[in-house]
Write a protein that holds these residues in place. Structure first.
Motif, PDB file in Angstrom:
ATOM      1  N   ASP A 108       0.870  -1.287   0.163  1.00  7.57           N
ATOM      2  CA  ASP A 108       0.093  -0.072  -0.069  1.00  7.57           C
ATOM      3  C   ASP A 108       1.060   1.203   0.067  1.00  7.57           C
ATOM      4  N   ARG A 109       1.366   1.635   1.220  1.00  9.26           N
ATOM      5  CA  ARG A 109       2.344   2.895   1.120  1.00  9.26           C
ATOM      6  C   ARG A 109       3.146   2.805   2.422  1.00  9.26           C
ATOM      7  N   VAL A 110       4.242   3.923   2.308  1.00  5.92           N
ATOM      8  CA  VAL A 110       5.033   3.953   3.420  1.00  5.92           C
ATOM      9  C   VAL A 110       5.033   5.528   3.630  1.00  5.92           C
ATOM     10  N   CYS A 111       4.862   5.589   4.782  1.00  6.24           N
ATOM     11  CA  CYS A 111       4.928   7.208   5.431  1.00  6.24           C
ATOM     12  C   CYS A 111       5.914   7.319   6.353  1.00  6.24           C
ATOM     13  N   VAL A 112       6.829   8.248   5.999  1.00  2.93           N
ATOM     14  CA  VAL A 112       8.014   8.414   7.051  1.00  2.93           C
ATOM     15  C   VAL A 112       8.057   9.909   7.521  1.00  2.93           C
ATOM     16  N   LEU A 113       8.415  10.209   8.455  1.00  2.00           N
ATOM     17  CA  LEU A 113       8.350  11.350   9.267  1.00  2.00           C
ATOM     18  C   LEU A 113       9.843  12.010   9.013  1.00  2.00           C
ATOM     19  N   LEU A 114      10.149  12.820   8.372  1.00  2.00           N
ATOM     20  CA  LEU A 114      11.513  13.207   8.063  1.00  2.00           C
ATOM     21  C   LEU A 114      11.622  14.772   8.145  1.00  2.00           C
ATOM     22  N   ARG A 135       2.541  12.049  -1.344  1.00  2.00           N
ATOM     23  CA  ARG A 135       2.068  13.277  -0.787  1.00  2.00           C
ATOM     24  C   ARG A 135       3.416  13.722   0.109  1.00  2.00           C
ATOM     25  N   VAL A 136       3.292  14.846   0.426  1.00  4.30           N
ATOM     26  CA  VAL A 136       4.143  15.645   1.381  1.00  4.30           C
ATOM     27  C   VAL A 136       3.301  16.272   2.326  1.00  4.30           C
ATOM     28  N   TRP A 137       2.966  15.849   3.525  1.00  4.26           N
ATOM     29  CA  TRP A 137       2.206  16.486   4.632  1.00  4.26           C
ATOM     30  C   TRP A 137       2.966  17.453   5.579  1.00  4.26           C
ATOM     31  N   VAL A 138       3.107  18.734   5.172  1.00  4.38           N
ATOM     32  CA  VAL A 138       4.001  19.587   6.118  1.00  4.38           C
ATOM     33  C   VAL A 138       3.203  20.073   7.335  1.00  4.38           C
ATOM     34  N   SER A 139       3.888  19.951   8.369  1.00  2.00           N
ATOM     35  CA  SER A 139       3.571  20.467   9.478  1.00  2.00           C
ATOM     36  C   SER A 139       3.558  22.179   9.983  1.00  2.00           C
ATOM     37  N   SER A 140       2.558  22.488   9.905  1.00  2.00           N
ATOM     38  CA  SER A 140       2.674  24.056   9.970  1.00  2.00           C
ATOM     39  C   SER A 140       3.361  24.337  11.384  1.00  2.00           C
ATOM     40  N   LYS A 141       3.016  23.251  12.490  1.00  2.00           N
ATOM     41  CA  LYS A 141       3.474  23.603  13.815  1.00  2.00           C
ATOM     42  C   LYS A 141       4.913  22.757  13.835  1.00  2.00           C
ATOM     43  N   ARG A 142       5.917  23.312  14.263  1.00  2.00           N
ATOM     44  CA  ARG A 142       7.097  22.612  14.213  1.00  2.00           C
ATOM     45  C   ARG A 142       6.927  21.383  15.497  1.00  2.00           C
ATOM     46  N   ILE A 143       7.553  20.488  15.134  1.00  2.00           N
ATOM     47  CA  ILE A 143       7.483  19.266  15.788  1.00  2.00           C
ATOM     48  C   ILE A 143       8.652  19.027  16.655  1.00  2.00           C
ATOM     49  N   SER A 144       8.350  19.088  17.904  1.00  2.00           N
ATOM     50  CA  SER A 144       9.476  18.844  18.862  1.00  2.00           C
ATOM     51  C   SER A 144       9.594  17.421  19.243  1.00  2.00           C
ATOM     52  N   MET A 145      10.830  16.903  18.670  1.00  2.00           N
ATOM     53  CA  MET A 145      11.101  15.479  19.196  1.00  2.00           C
ATOM     54  C   MET A 145      12.487  15.233  20.085  1.00  2.00           C
ATOM     55  N   PRO A 146      12.046  15.087  21.348  1.00  2.00           N
ATOM     56  CA  PRO A 146      13.299  14.891  22.097  1.00  2.00           C
ATOM     57  C   PRO A 146      14.031  13.503  22.124  1.00  2.00           C
ATOM     58  N   PRO A 147      15.001  13.346  22.382  1.00  2.00           N
ATOM     59  CA  PRO A 147      15.917  11.992  22.182  1.00  2.00           C
ATOM     60  C   PRO A 147      15.124  11.025  23.393  1.00  2.00           C
ATOM     61  N   GLY A 148      14.844   9.739  22.491  1.00  2.00           N
ATOM     62  CA  GLY A 148      14.228   8.505  23.185  1.00  2.00           C
ATOM     63  C   GLY A 148      15.314   8.088  24.490  1.00  2.00           C
ATOM     64  N   TRP A 163       5.522  14.772   6.812  1.00  2.00           N
ATOM     65  CA  TRP A 163       5.252  13.158   6.473  1.00  2.00           C
ATOM     66  C   TRP A 163       5.341  12.953   5.079  1.00  2.00           C
ATOM     67  N   PHE A 164       6.233  12.089   4.539  1.00  2.00           N
ATOM     68  CA  PHE A 164       6.340  11.795   2.997  1.00  2.00           C
ATOM     69  C   PHE A 164       5.704  10.331   2.999  1.00  2.00           C
ATOM     70  N   VAL A 165       5.018  10.498   1.926  1.00  2.00           N
ATOM     71  CA  VAL A 165       4.050   9.363   1.684  1.00  2.00           C
ATOM     72  C   VAL A 165       4.369   8.636   0.302  1.00  2.00           C
ATOM     73  N   PHE A 166       4.938   7.580   0.530  1.00  2.00           N
ATOM     74  CA  PHE A 166       5.033   6.751  -1.063  1.00  2.00           C
ATOM     75  C   PHE A 166       4.151   5.759  -0.917  1.00  2.00           C
ATOM     76  N   GLU A 167       3.422   5.932  -2.182  1.00  2.00           N
ATOM     77  CA  GLU A 167       2.350   5.156  -2.567  1.00  2.00           C
ATOM     78  C   GLU A 167       2.457   4.468  -3.759  1.00  2.00           C
ATOM     79  N   HIS A 168       2.314   2.988  -3.400  1.00  2.00           N
ATOM     80  CA  HIS A 168       2.602   1.942  -4.785  1.00  2.00           C
ATOM     81  C   HIS A 168       1.452   2.369  -5.454  1.00  2.00           C
ATOM     82  N   GLY A 169       1.860   2.401  -6.858  1.00  2.00           N
ATOM     83  CA  GLY A 169       0.976   2.706  -8.062  1.00  2.00           C
ATOM     84  C   GLY A 169       0.827   4.176  -8.194  1.00  2.00           C
TER      85      GLY A 169
END
Length: 187
Positions: A108-114, A135-148, A163-169
């Motif tokens: 189906d698809r691959v969605c990656v947050l980059l 599709r490229v889903w741009v976040s209007s709000k800056r995403i904060s990702m602290p180290p795990g 979010w970068f969405v790679f969709e088969h077909g």
């Protein structure tokens, strides 16, 4: 080197907020089949998908969730678990290879947050026409990702993410959209 506005984590493990996963789910058409996060860390993406009634599972190269998810590298988990789709926040340094491996093992698809800057670069510019970036889903709000694995609190995001969405077909140029707002958005 700093990533996500924080000191670099040894394994490039950064914790995405649940709201950005919920926003992706709200914007995308429904997921069918099983969705895998092969770099699930503590399981935030898996838990967010499940809370949206999506059949989701996770795996990670390290045990970051007290044995809740199998310990496998992303290639092993893709091959062993055979997901229909992938939703993940992969290590940025292997993002392109990660996407290709996911496309090889999904239907189906691959969605990656980059970082939004993933769009840049001559080599990537030559690569994009050969992959189904839908599709490229741009976040209007800056995403904060602290180290795990730390108790460092989320702070105002310093980097633009999407979010970068790679969709088969998928044929044609990618569509740029903005993540929809979901409930009360917090860091």
């Amino acid at each position: 080197m700093r990533h996500s506005g924080y000191e670099r984590h040894t394994d490039d493990w950064y914790v995405e907020p649940a709201w950005c996963v919920h926003a992706l789910v709200k914007g995308e058409r429904p997921f069918v089949g099983t969705v895998l996060d092969p770099c699930c860390g503590g399981g935030n993406i898996v838990q967010s998908l499940c809370s949206n009634e999506i059949e989701a599972m996770g795996a990670d190269i390290r045990d970051r969730a007290d044995g809740m998810y199998p310990r496998m590298n992303y290639e092993q988990s893709l091959h062993a678990l055979r997901p229909t789709s992938v939703v993940s926040n992969p290590p940025y340094g292997v993002a392109q290879e990660f996407i290709m491996a996911c496309l090889d093992e999904t239907k189906d698809r691959v969605c990656v947050l980059l970082r939004l800057a993933f769009l840049e670069g001559i080599q990537r510019g030559e690569w994009f026409p050969h992959v189904p970036l839908a599709r490229v889903w741009v976040s209007s709000k800056r995403i904060s990702m602290p180290p795990g694995g730390t108790d460092i609190p989320a702070k105002g995001g310093a980097i633009a993410y999407a979010w970068f969405v790679f969709e088969h077909g998928w044929k044609g140029d990618p569509v740029v959209k903005f993540l929809p707002k979901v409930g009360e958005i917090s860091a």
